[in-house]
Design a protein around this motif. Sequence first.
Motif, short mmCIF file in Angstrom:
data_model
loop_
_atom_site.label_atom_id
_atom_site.label_comp_id
_atom_site.label_asym_id
_atom_site.label_seq_id
_atom_site.Cartn_x
_atom_site.Cartn_y
_atom_site.Cartn_z
N SER A 151 0.81 -1.23 0.00
CA SER A 151 0.00 0.00 0.00
C SER A 151 0.84 1.27 0.00
O SER A 151 0.31 2.37 0.13
CB SER A 151 -0.96 0.00 1.20
N TYR A 154 0.20 3.48 3.08
CA TYR A 154 -1.16 3.63 3.59
C TYR A 154 -1.40 2.73 4.80
O TYR A 154 -1.90 3.18 5.83
CB TYR A 154 -2.16 3.33 2.48
N ARG A 241 -8.30 3.15 -8.51
CA ARG A 241 -9.61 3.03 -7.89
C ARG A 241 -9.96 1.57 -7.65
O ARG A 241 -10.65 1.22 -6.67
CB ARG A 241 -10.68 3.70 -8.75
N GLN A 244 -8.45 0.55 -4.47
CA GLN A 244 -9.23 1.03 -3.33
C GLN A 244 -10.46 0.15 -3.09
O GLN A 244 -10.79 -0.19 -1.95
CB GLN A 244 -9.66 2.48 -3.57
N ILE A 249 -7.23 0.42 -0.13
CA ILE A 249 -6.04 1.28 -0.14
C ILE A 249 -6.34 2.54 -0.96
O ILE A 249 -6.68 2.46 -2.14
CB ILE A 249 -4.84 0.54 -0.77
N ASP A 250 -6.19 3.70 -0.34
CA ASP A 250 -6.38 4.96 -1.04
C ASP A 250 -5.02 5.60 -1.27
O ASP A 250 -4.51 6.33 -0.44
CB ASP A 250 -7.29 5.89 -0.21
N TYR A 251 -4.44 5.31 -2.43
CA TYR A 251 -3.11 5.86 -2.73
C TYR A 251 -3.13 7.39 -2.77
O TYR A 251 -2.11 8.03 -2.48
CB TYR A 251 -2.61 5.32 -4.07
#
Length: 339
Positions: A151, A154, A241, A244, A249-251
């Motif tokens: 990640s 994250y 996306r 996610q 996981i929101d890079y």
Amino acid sequence: MKQVSSPQRPQPGTRNVGRGARILVATLLIVSALVTTLYVGLSLYIATQLVYVPQTPLYATPAKFGMQFRNVTFPSRVDQVQLKGWFIPGVLPNGKLTAQRTIIMVHGNRTNRADKDAGLLQLSVDLAQHGFAVLAFDMRGTGESPPAPLSLGYFEQRDVLGAVDFLKSGTPPYPELGRPRGIAGWGVSMGAATLLLATAQEPAIRAVVSDCAYADIAPLLEREVPKGGHLPSFFTPGALRAVQALYGIDYYSVRPLDIVASIAPRPIYFIHGDQDGFIPHSNMTELAAAAQTAPNAHVQTWLVPGADHAKSFFVEGQTYVNNVVAFYTQALGPDTSAA
């Protein structure tokens, strides 16, 4: 009588036009569905390739350099991933071992705690020989730690926070040496960015050396993902996306730039090679400028001439060690265990 007109029959040409329009619409819908399916499918494939990579085995241990050490296992904070690492006690000039000042070493992307390319094991040994104990560990999905999605900071910041928890309350690897009275961190590349994110949340980390960290991961991914997948860049947003949606996981939120000022008044030493072809040294400039916006900031920078990505230690050698040791000594004070 009123004449009733008979309904007009459509002309043959009109009937053909209507049928052609329906065929065109149906074709466009089918093509659109196929393109969407292809885009989603390739995005999911890229997402899987991005987050799961083969784990690299350790090439050596501190014993290769004649150093004492003990293997450790501890959980990450929050999600309790069981991480593998080793603890190297510091060695004082009189030969006595110490754990008073401990440095958490955080490796880079797709490597491990022995990372030969960045010289992490050698640097760990050098710091220990200057009287600093070292806790080096494999972040989730790397080395000997359990498989997990990559990640890029994250989730990995939880691993660094778990290392702090271990030093503060876990079973001491060397009970006779006690617990550290001062904890600091060193990180390289992704490890440096991860360390910055963790330090912003954990006041026990009293000083940070950040070697070639990124200020924001999204622009790097937008540049590198198409190269790695050999696909047009318009697949990148879909892939990020998809990561996610599949892995949580929101890079786009992995931005040390946003939090680095909150580390003050604890000191930060930013290091970057001026020949870094992967993470441009402008990232260090941005991070240092952001960190210095805090009124009580203590920020140092070092742009290393001739150093490529994660190669500053190799380029500068003993000078690198001396600079880092001086920084930690000023931040943590001298070791007093001999007295």
